[in-house]
Every structure is written in C-alpha cells, then in structure tokens.
Motif scaffolding. Structure first.
Motif, mmCIF file in Angstrom:
data_model
loop_
_atom_site.group_PDB
_atom_site.id
_atom_site.type_symbol
_atom_site.label_atom_id
_atom_site.label_comp_id
_atom_site.label_asym_id
_atom_site.label_seq_id
_atom_site.Cartn_x
_atom_site.Cartn_y
_atom_site.Cartn_z
ATOM 1 N N GLU A 26 0.845 -1.194 0.000
ATOM 2 C CA GLU A 26 0.000 0.000 0.000
ATOM 3 C C GLU A 26 0.879 1.241 0.000
ATOM 4 O OE1 GLU A 26 -2.837 0.002 3.131
ATOM 5 O OE2 GLU A 26 -3.632 -1.981 2.643
ATOM 6 N N CYS A 27 0.420 2.270 -0.684
ATOM 7 C CA CYS A 27 1.215 3.489 -0.809
ATOM 8 C C CYS A 27 1.380 4.222 0.516
ATOM 9 C CB CYS A 27 0.590 4.422 -1.849
ATOM 10 S SG CYS A 27 1.004 3.954 -3.552
ATOM 11 N N ASP A 28 0.525 3.957 1.497
ATOM 12 C CA ASP A 28 0.651 4.584 2.810
ATOM 13 C C ASP A 28 1.223 3.623 3.853
ATOM 14 O OD1 ASP A 28 -0.293 7.055 1.986
ATOM 15 O OD2 ASP A 28 -2.387 6.527 2.345
ATOM 16 N N SER A 29 1.798 2.512 3.384
ATOM 17 C CA SER A 29 2.401 1.559 4.307
ATOM 18 C C SER A 29 3.713 2.123 4.856
ATOM 19 C CB SER A 29 2.662 0.234 3.588
ATOM 20 O OG SER A 29 3.604 0.420 2.543
ATOM 21 N N PRO A 30 4.174 1.619 6.006
ATOM 22 C CA PRO A 30 5.438 2.115 6.576
ATOM 23 C C PRO A 30 6.619 1.971 5.629
ATOM 24 C CG PRO A 30 4.210 0.857 8.218
ATOM 25 C CD PRO A 30 3.482 0.687 6.917
ATOM 26 N N GLU A 31 6.711 0.856 4.883
ATOM 27 C CA GLU A 31 7.850 0.674 3.995
ATOM 28 C C GLU A 31 7.805 1.646 2.821
ATOM 29 O OE1 GLU A 31 7.860 -3.284 2.379
ATOM 30 O OE2 GLU A 31 5.676 -3.403 2.475
ATOM 31 N N ALA A 32 6.610 1.973 2.331
ATOM 32 C CA ALA A 32 6.494 2.967 1.264
ATOM 33 C C ALA A 32 6.863 4.352 1.781
ATOM 34 C CB ALA A 32 5.071 2.961 0.704
ATOM 35 N N GLU A 33 6.381 4.673 2.992
ATOM 36 C CA GLU A 33 6.686 5.968 3.600
ATOM 37 C C GLU A 33 8.194 6.121 3.815
ATOM 38 O OE1 GLU A 33 5.209 9.569 5.698
ATOM 39 O OE2 GLU A 33 4.135 8.069 4.533
ATOM 40 N N GLU A 34 8.838 5.063 4.298
ATOM 41 C CA GLU A 34 10.276 5.124 4.537
ATOM 42 C C GLU A 34 11.037 5.403 3.246
ATOM 43 O OE1 GLU A 34 13.935 2.229 6.109
ATOM 44 O OE2 GLU A 34 11.974 1.392 5.588
ATOM 45 N N ILE A 63 8.128 -3.143 -5.426
ATOM 46 C CA ILE A 63 9.345 -3.673 -4.826
ATOM 47 C C ILE A 63 9.715 -4.949 -5.560
ATOM 48 C CG2 ILE A 63 10.458 -4.502 -2.735
ATOM 49 C CD1 ILE A 63 8.501 -2.876 -1.101
ATOM 50 N N TYR A 64 10.872 -4.921 -6.229
ATOM 51 C CA TYR A 64 11.371 -6.092 -6.939
ATOM 52 C C TYR A 64 12.272 -6.858 -5.976
ATOM 53 C CZ TYR A 64 9.699 -3.801 -11.179
ATOM 54 O OH TYR A 64 8.913 -3.198 -12.128
ATOM 55 N N THR A 65 11.811 -8.027 -5.562
ATOM 56 C CA THR A 65 12.537 -8.794 -4.554
ATOM 57 C C THR A 65 13.450 -9.817 -5.209
ATOM 58 O OG1 THR A 65 10.813 -10.488 -4.361
ATOM 59 C CG2 THR A 65 10.599 -8.528 -2.967
ATOM 60 N N VAL A 66 14.564 -10.084 -4.533
ATOM 61 C CA VAL A 66 15.511 -11.109 -4.973
ATOM 62 C C VAL A 66 15.872 -11.953 -3.758
ATOM 63 C CG1 VAL A 66 16.478 -9.846 -6.917
ATOM 64 C CG2 VAL A 66 17.384 -9.457 -4.631
ATOM 65 N N PRO A 67 16.347 -13.175 -3.971
ATOM 66 C CA PRO A 67 16.607 -14.081 -2.838
ATOM 67 C C PRO A 67 17.585 -13.527 -1.808
ATOM 68 C CG PRO A 67 16.586 -15.316 -4.889
ATOM 69 C CD PRO A 67 16.510 -13.870 -5.269
ATOM 70 N N ASP A 68 18.575 -12.712 -2.218
ATOM 71 C CA ASP A 68 19.562 -12.242 -1.245
ATOM 72 C C ASP A 68 19.047 -11.102 -0.378
ATOM 73 O OD1 ASP A 68 19.550 -10.078 -2.947
ATOM 74 O OD2 ASP A 68 21.631 -10.299 -3.622
ATOM 75 N N GLY A 69 17.811 -10.649 -0.639
ATOM 76 C CA GLY A 69 17.208 -9.611 0.187
ATOM 77 C C GLY A 69 17.547 -8.194 -0.216
ATOM 78 N N ASN A 70 18.439 -8.010 -1.188
ATOM 79 C CA ASN A 70 18.796 -6.676 -1.659
ATOM 80 C C ASN A 70 17.768 -6.226 -2.706
ATOM 81 O OD1 ASN A 70 21.051 -6.755 -0.018
ATOM 82 N ND2 ASN A 70 22.361 -7.564 -1.638
ATOM 83 N N ASN A 71 16.609 -5.808 -2.220
ATOM 84 C CA ASN A 71 15.488 -5.520 -3.091
ATOM 85 C C ASN A 71 15.607 -4.147 -3.739
ATOM 86 O OD1 ASN A 71 14.462 -7.964 -2.206
ATOM 87 N ND2 ASN A 71 13.266 -7.017 -0.562
#
Length: 366
Positions: A26-34, A63-71
């Motif tokens: 969501e655009c108002d989620s904490p991760e988006a806000e950060e 958010i494009y995720t990859v296995p190593d966590g460096n998204n």
C-alpha cells in the motif's frame, strides 16, 4: 536435439521466474513511507538552487525482490515546494509548503532505490517540475520569470536599502529565489525573495566572501517603489533588519558579483534536478515511459546440444558448427493470463499472487 535444448531453456526460465517477484505494498504503508522520505531527502540534497520540496503523495510503489534480500524499490512521488531555501538548515518537516494562491510548484519524480543490508539508497531518478495552475485566484500575485528586468531592479533596490541599514556589514546577492507582481491601488506591486551572503567591498564593488563561515540569509521585499525589506539569517533564523522606513528609493550602490547569482532563465521557479542515471536503469526507464511492467531481461543462455546418436561425421561441416551450441535468449515479460487459467490455478500458485494495491496514497497538503 532442438527439443532438448528448448526444454533445458524453459527449465532455467522457470527457475529465474520463480526467483523474481514484484510486490505492491500500500502506498501509505510504513515501507512505502520510509522509501519516499529517503527519496525526498536525497532529491533535496541534489537540488542546489531554490527551495526544498516536501513529500505530498506517494503515487505508486513496486518492490522487486531477490533471494539475497537486496530488493529494488521503484517509486512515483509528488513533491511540493516549501518556503525553506536549500541553504536553510531547517528540516524540511518544519518547512511550510507554499500555498496555491502564491503559485504552488509541483515536482513529479520517479525514483529507484536499492535496499542493501536494510539501508535504502537512491540509484536513479527522473523529475519534472512545473507550476500548479489550480485555483489561481483573480487579483492574486503572478509569478514572474527569474530574468524579469523590472523585478531584478526591485531586488537590487531592496539589497541597497538593506546595506544602507547595516553600516557594519555589507551583503551581496547570492540568488534570486522568487519574484511576483500584483496590481494594487497605486500601481504595480512587486514581491521578491532573494538570498544574501556576507561580502567584502572595495569602493563600489562588493564580492561575496569565499568562506564557509560567511553569513547567509534570505530576504523578502515588497512594495511599489520603495521596498519594505525583511531578512533572516540561516545560522540563527533571527531577524537581521526590519527596513520598513518610508522614503525615496536610493540608487544601487552595490555591484553584484555575477558569478554567484543563480542561473538566469525564463521560468518563474527553480526546477528540481531533472535526472540522475535514468537511461542505464531498466526499472526507471520503464516507469518514466509509462510502459507495461517488464521484469528485467535475463542474460542469453548458451545450451550445448545433445550428443548425436551416430559417431559418423555429418555430411555438412557448417551444419555441425551451427549445432555445436544453441543460444537461446530469454526475455521475461509479464503478461496478463487468461481468466480461466487464473480461476483454475492451484492453491500453491495463488499464494504468490500480490494483493490489490491501495494507491495512490493520501494527500498530505493539497
């Protein structure tokens, strides 16, 4: 033989697809806000003229995720100009967004951030800055181009009046931030904002101090003929002088060192830095072009062909060279699946379907 190569390629393709995942929080989620606030601060740090910008709205986030966590985070954000100059140390959270009736300035930016070890870093951005034409009121002030001759003359008269009121210090013009005009009873009223810097003067020529400790401040002035000038210094943000005395405007006594004046152009505002590394980043170029979502292209795979059943050499040497290996380019492109396939998908596959995104986010100002 060709069938075996294609089968191997499809298997590898399936493995790559399984590792690529696009999340849409969501655009108002904490991760988006950060991520948006990191982008806001970074863009302000690249902005060397004019005013700081504050986040107004998160338009979209992927958010494009990859296995190593460096998204990789890809954002579309809307920013609004504040009244804090970029040299002003005031945090942008404490700055006032310029209201619409004073001609608000909007910045629309696409920003790519990389998250490594939990830390977000901007890797590319592309911005467009323009005046907001909404709700412009009749009789309100009108923004002038930063190279407007009469407006610049008014700024010079304001600087002269300031220096006449501070006999122990002299200031030179560092940058014109804004100029506007308004028709009032008695004539044309000018409203200006300009940045000053402490200067050394010899005879009539003043040169800004080449010193990081030189005093900097911002002044506002307005009037028809005789300017009313008020300044605040960035170090203390305390009033420097309140030059509200009336009287005839004095001729300029300070020659501005033009090397320190902001770029002259026909716009009424200072633009955000337009872009950084936009053409080398596949995520940003796709967003900027408003194209369909494309997952990054995987490298071409060279797949060895199966051993021939017969040990006898082929009749054609050229065909042997061609069959020694087969290059199968793999391009992963997201496409819409038919509704019947989605409806009948197994439960294990449904778990990977991203939830419906709630975007754009809330509007913080207007």
């Amino acid at each position: 033989m060709h069938l075996l190569g294609i089968t191997v390629a499809l298997g590898l393709l399936g493995g790559i697809w399984a590792q690529l995942n696009v999340l849409r929080p969501e655009c108002d989620s904490p991760e988006a806000e950060e991520a948006a606030l990191v982008a806001q601060d970074y863009l302000n740090a690249q902005h060397t003229h004019g005013y700081k910008y504050a986040l107004n709205r998160i338009e979209e986030i992927k958010i494009y995720t990859v296995p190593d966590g460096n998204n990789t985070h890809v954002l579309e954000i809307e920013l609004l100009e504040t009244d804090c100059h970029v040299l002003d140390p005031t945090p942008v959270a404490n700055c006032t967004v310029r209201p619409k009736h004073l001609t608000a300035i909007e910045g629309d930016c696409d920003v790519v951030l990389k998250k490594v070890a939990g830390v977000l870093t901007v890797t590319a951005f592309k911005c467009k800055t323009e005046e907001s034409r909404e709700d412009v009121c009749l009789g309100c002030s009108t923004l002038l181009p930063l190279n407007h001759t009469q407006g610049l003359n008014f700024v010079q008269a304001s600087l002269t009046k300031l220096n006449n009121g501070t006999p122990n210090l002299t200031y030179a013009l560092l940058e014109v931030g804004r100029m506007s005009t308004q028709v009032v009873a008695g004539g044309q009223k000018y409203i200006t904002e300009f940045v000053i810097i402490e200067a050394n003067c010899v005879n009539d020529t003043c040169v800004p101090l080449n010193d990081t400790m030189a005093a900097h401040g911002i002044c506002t002035s307005e009037g028809i003929n005789d300017p009313s000038v008020n300044c605040k210094m960035f170090s203390t943000m305390m009033p420097l002088v309140d030059a509200n005395t009336t009287g005839p405007a004095l001729p300029p006594q300070v020659h501005v060192h033009m090397g320190y004046v902001s770029h002259k152009h026909g716009f009424g505002h200072h633009k955000l830095t337009a872009h950084h590394n936009p053409h080398t980043n596949g995520y940003l170029s796709a967003e900027s072009a408003e194209s369909a979502e494309v997952v990054p292209v995987a490298p071409a795979l060279t797949i060895p062909a199966a051993e021939p059943a017969s040990a006898s050499p082929p009749a054609d040497d050229s065909s042997s060279d061609a069959s020694a290996s087969m290059e199968v380019p793999i391009t992963v492109v997201k496409r819409e699946a038919p509704a019947s396939i989605v409806a009948n998908a197994p439960a294990a596959q449904k778990d990977n379907v991203a939830p419906v995104q709630v975007c754009p986010g809330r509007i913080r100002f207007f």
